[in-house]
Design a protein around this motif. Structure first.
Motif, PDB file in Angstrom:
ATOM      1  N   SER A  10      34.761  83.188  93.156  1.00 60.31           N
ATOM      2  CA  SER A  10      33.914  82.074  93.585  1.00 60.31           C
ATOM      3  C   SER A  10      33.175  81.480  92.403  1.00 60.31           C
ATOM      4  O   SER A  10      33.088  80.255  92.258  1.00 60.31           O
ATOM      5  N   TRP A  11      32.663  82.334  91.543  1.00 63.83           N
ATOM      6  CA  TRP A  11      31.948  81.862  90.350  1.00 63.83           C
ATOM      7  C   TRP A  11      32.887  81.068  89.455  1.00 63.83           C
ATOM      8  O   TRP A  11      32.549  80.002  88.963  1.00 63.83           O
ATOM      9  N   GLU A  13      35.644  79.491  90.218  1.00 61.26           N
ATOM     10  CA  GLU A  13      35.981  78.210  90.833  1.00 61.26           C
ATOM     11  C   GLU A  13      34.839  77.207  90.634  1.00 61.26           C
ATOM     12  O   GLU A  13      35.080  76.051  90.281  1.00 61.26           O
ATOM     13  N   ARG A  81      30.917  74.705  98.986  1.00 68.21           N
ATOM     14  CA  ARG A  81      31.488  75.813  98.209  1.00 68.21           C
ATOM     15  C   ARG A  81      30.551  77.004  98.166  1.00 68.21           C
ATOM     16  O   ARG A  81      30.987  78.151  98.212  1.00 68.21           O
ATOM     17  N   GLN A  84      30.795  78.785 101.444  1.00 64.97           N
ATOM     18  CA  GLN A  84      32.049  79.536 101.519  1.00 64.97           C
ATOM     19  C   GLN A  84      31.962  80.819 100.699  1.00 64.97           C
ATOM     20  O   GLN A  84      32.424  81.874 101.133  1.00 64.97           O
ATOM     21  N   ALA A  85      31.379  80.712  99.514  1.00 69.20           N
ATOM     22  CA  ALA A  85      31.224  81.900  98.671  1.00 69.20           C
ATOM     23  C   ALA A  85      30.303  82.907  99.330  1.00 69.20           C
ATOM     24  O   ALA A  85      30.565  84.111  99.308  1.00 69.20           O
TER      25      ALA A  85
END
Length: 119
Positions: A10-11, A13, A81, A84-85
């Protein structure tokens, strides 16, 4: 560790997205600079003072509207985002300490971003 992999993915992205957004910002700045130069040339050629004032006012409103739209889009995308993370990490997270640490990190991140928006 699955939680760490999810957090890192996630980071990463978010980092890649930020970098590409910075590149887009640079291109937009260059385009705006060229547009301002074209505007200046057009205004210099205008004989009628009223037309110059009207054109300059329109241009200012146009640029402000475009900047606000871009900012709103980026904020919505970043929030989506981040949510989502959050969901991915917290869903797989069994360790209470990790949940607390992640929640604290997210709170600090959101607060920092809010402060940056105010500036």
């Amino acid at each position: 560790n699955a939680e760490l992999r999810i957090a890192f993915a996630s980071w990463r992205e978010a980092f890649v997205q930020t970098r590409s957004e910075e590149e887009k910002d640079k291109l937009l700045l260059r385009a705006d600079k060229r547009l301002q130069q074209a505007d200046a040339a057009l205004l210099a050629g205008c004989v009628n003072a009223e037309l110059r004032i009207a054109f300059a006012s329109w241009r200012e409103v146009f640029v402000q509207g475009r900047a606000e739209e871009k900012k709103d889009k980026l904020l919505l995308l970043a929030d989506k985002r981040l949510q989502q993370a959050d969901a991915a990490l917290l869903a797989g997270c069994e360790n209470a300490e990790l949940r607390i640490a992640f929640a604290s990190w997210r709170e600090a991140f959101v607060q920092t971003r809010s402060e940056e928006e105010k500036d």
